[in-house]
Design an enzyme around this catalytic site. Sequence first.
Site, short mmCIF file in Angstrom:
data_model
loop_
_atom_site.label_atom_id
_atom_site.label_comp_id
_atom_site.label_asym_id
_atom_site.label_seq_id
_atom_site.Cartn_x
_atom_site.Cartn_y
_atom_site.Cartn_z
CE LYS A 70 -4.16 -1.76 2.30
NZ LYS A 70 -5.13 -1.50 3.37
CG ASP A 107 -8.03 0.89 3.79
OD1 ASP A 107 -8.80 0.03 3.33
OD2 ASP A 107 -6.78 0.78 3.73
N1 LIG Z 1 -11.56 -4.47 8.68
C1 LIG Z 1 -10.78 -4.05 7.69
O1 LIG Z 1 -11.21 -3.75 6.59
C2 LIG Z 1 -9.30 -3.88 7.95
C3 LIG Z 1 -8.54 -3.01 7.15
C4 LIG Z 1 -7.17 -2.86 7.42
C5 LIG Z 1 -6.59 -3.59 8.45
N2 LIG Z 1 -7.36 -4.43 9.20
C6 LIG Z 1 -6.76 -5.17 10.33
O2 LIG Z 1 -6.20 -4.22 11.21
C7 LIG Z 1 -5.04 -4.72 11.85
C8 LIG Z 1 -3.89 -3.74 11.71
O3 LIG Z 1 -3.54 -3.57 10.34
P1 LIG Z 1 -2.39 -2.54 9.91
O4 LIG Z 1 -2.25 -2.65 8.43
O5 LIG Z 1 -2.59 -1.20 10.52
O6 LIG Z 1 -1.11 -3.24 10.60
P2 LIG Z 1 0.29 -2.58 10.99
O7 LIG Z 1 0.59 -1.38 10.16
O8 LIG Z 1 1.27 -3.72 11.01
O9 LIG Z 1 0.07 -2.08 12.52
C9 LIG Z 1 -0.08 -3.02 13.56
C10 LIG Z 1 -0.40 -2.30 14.87
O10 LIG Z 1 -0.59 -3.28 15.90
C11 LIG Z 1 0.27 -2.98 17.01
N3 LIG Z 1 0.67 -4.22 17.68
C12 LIG Z 1 1.08 -5.38 17.11
N4 LIG Z 1 1.39 -6.28 18.07
C13 LIG Z 1 1.20 -5.67 19.27
C14 LIG Z 1 1.36 -6.07 20.63
N5 LIG Z 1 1.79 -7.31 20.94
N6 LIG Z 1 1.04 -5.18 21.60
C15 LIG Z 1 0.60 -3.94 21.30
N7 LIG Z 1 0.45 -3.48 20.02
C16 LIG Z 1 0.74 -4.35 19.02
C17 LIG Z 1 1.46 -2.27 16.37
O11 LIG Z 1 2.14 -1.55 17.36
P3 LIG Z 1 3.68 -1.08 17.10
O12 LIG Z 1 3.60 0.18 16.27
O13 LIG Z 1 4.21 -0.85 18.47
O14 LIG Z 1 4.36 -2.21 16.39
C18 LIG Z 1 0.72 -1.38 15.36
O15 LIG Z 1 0.18 -0.23 15.99
C19 LIG Z 1 -4.81 -6.10 11.20
O16 LIG Z 1 -5.34 -7.07 12.06
C20 LIG Z 1 -5.59 -6.04 9.91
O17 LIG Z 1 -6.03 -7.31 9.49
C21 LIG Z 1 -8.70 -4.58 8.98
#
Ligand SMILES: NC(=O)c1ccc[n+]([C@@H]2O[C@H](COP(=O)([O-])OP(=O)(O)OC[C@H]3O[C@@H](n4cnc5c(N)ncnc54)[C@H](OP(=O)(O)O)[C@@H]3O)[C@@H](O)[C@H]2O)c1
Length: 278
Positions: A70, A107
């Site tokens: 992305k 999004d």
């Molecule tokens: N419903 C939908 O349409 C939709 C759309 C997009 C994404 N999603 C979902 O949203 C989630 C995030 O996606 P993303 O693209 O934003 O991912 P990303 O950029 O990898 O961000 C992940 C986030 O989770 C935090 N995190 C991961 N492990 C953690 C832990 N053990 N303790 C505390 N915080 C933790 C990370 O914190 P740090 O910064 O400290 O690493 C970061 O803020 C995923 O599950 C994805 O499937 C859903």
Amino acid sequence: MLSSRGRIAGVMGWPVAHSRSPRLHGYWLRLHGIDGAYVPLPVRPEHFTAALRALPLLGFAGVNVTVPHKEAALGAVDRSDPTSRRIGAVNTIVVAADGTLEGRNSDGFGFLENLRAGAPDWSPTAGPAVLLGAGGAARAIAVALLDAGTPEIRLVNRTVGRAERLGADIGGPFRVFGWADRARALAEASLLVNTTTLGMSGQPALDLALDSLPRTALVNDIVYSPLETPLLATARARGHRVVDGLGMLLHQARPGFAAWFGVEPAVTQELRRFVLEG
Ligand SMILES: NC(=O)c1ccc[n+]([C@@H]2O[C@H](COP(=O)([O-])OP(=O)(O)OC[C@H]3O[C@@H](n4cnc5c(N)ncnc54)[C@H](OP(=O)(O)O)[C@@H]3O)[C@@H](O)[C@H]2O)c1
């Protein structure tokens, strides 16, 4: 239904086999009897720009772009809209008539439409919103909430610097909280959204006490596998209105489908069931 004149779109990701988008767009294509197809496109990061550049040559109408492409997509398209530039990522690409590539990001639109559909009496202007996480999804959601008039956005993240960067990049009424202060960030909030991966199948649980969250607050988890995350179950038991994350995926798909295939599709209960069964 696909003839040699059919319009073709798809989703580029690596990996892409888990994506529900082909099933989702396939449902709408069949429902509307459209001469077209939507295909999975597994593209390695090192091949992403070349694959994108090939789209007009192959006659594609456009693509969705998903993890991990992305951010790279924003730099690779010929034009991008202001929303995708503020988010720093593109999730929808439209091939223009002259073969150039236009990048957009739906999004945030999908996020807000999901809340509007699931909690019609909730307003983004009602009070502070708490976002757990500061990754790609949080960026899109923060921009959408700001544009919808949310008066304060509290960013709670394990890596505080990432949340601070998000706030500085986008600019607005942000307050940053460290992970240890997550329960304190909930006071007087009108919305709580989990945008971290915590609570997703195979990931650690989200450990968060909701005691200081007002009962009037809406709770949303953008994780949709499982559909009812532990956060939503706990919030529901406390009497909060809750909205699950599947609708965000379904609604974000609408603008791309309309641009590629010329029909405004609807998100329905039947579509939800169909996508979940896949
Ligand atoms: N419903 C939908 O349409 C939709 C759309 C997009 C994404 N999603 C979902 O949203 C989630 C995030 O996606 P993303 O693209 O934003 O991912 P990303 O950029 O990898 O961000 C992940 C986030 O989770 C935090 N995190 C991961 N492990 C953690 C832990 N053990 N303790 C505390 N915080 C933790 C990370 O914190 P740090 O910064 O400290 O690493 C970061 O803020 C995923 O599950 C994805 O499937 C859903």
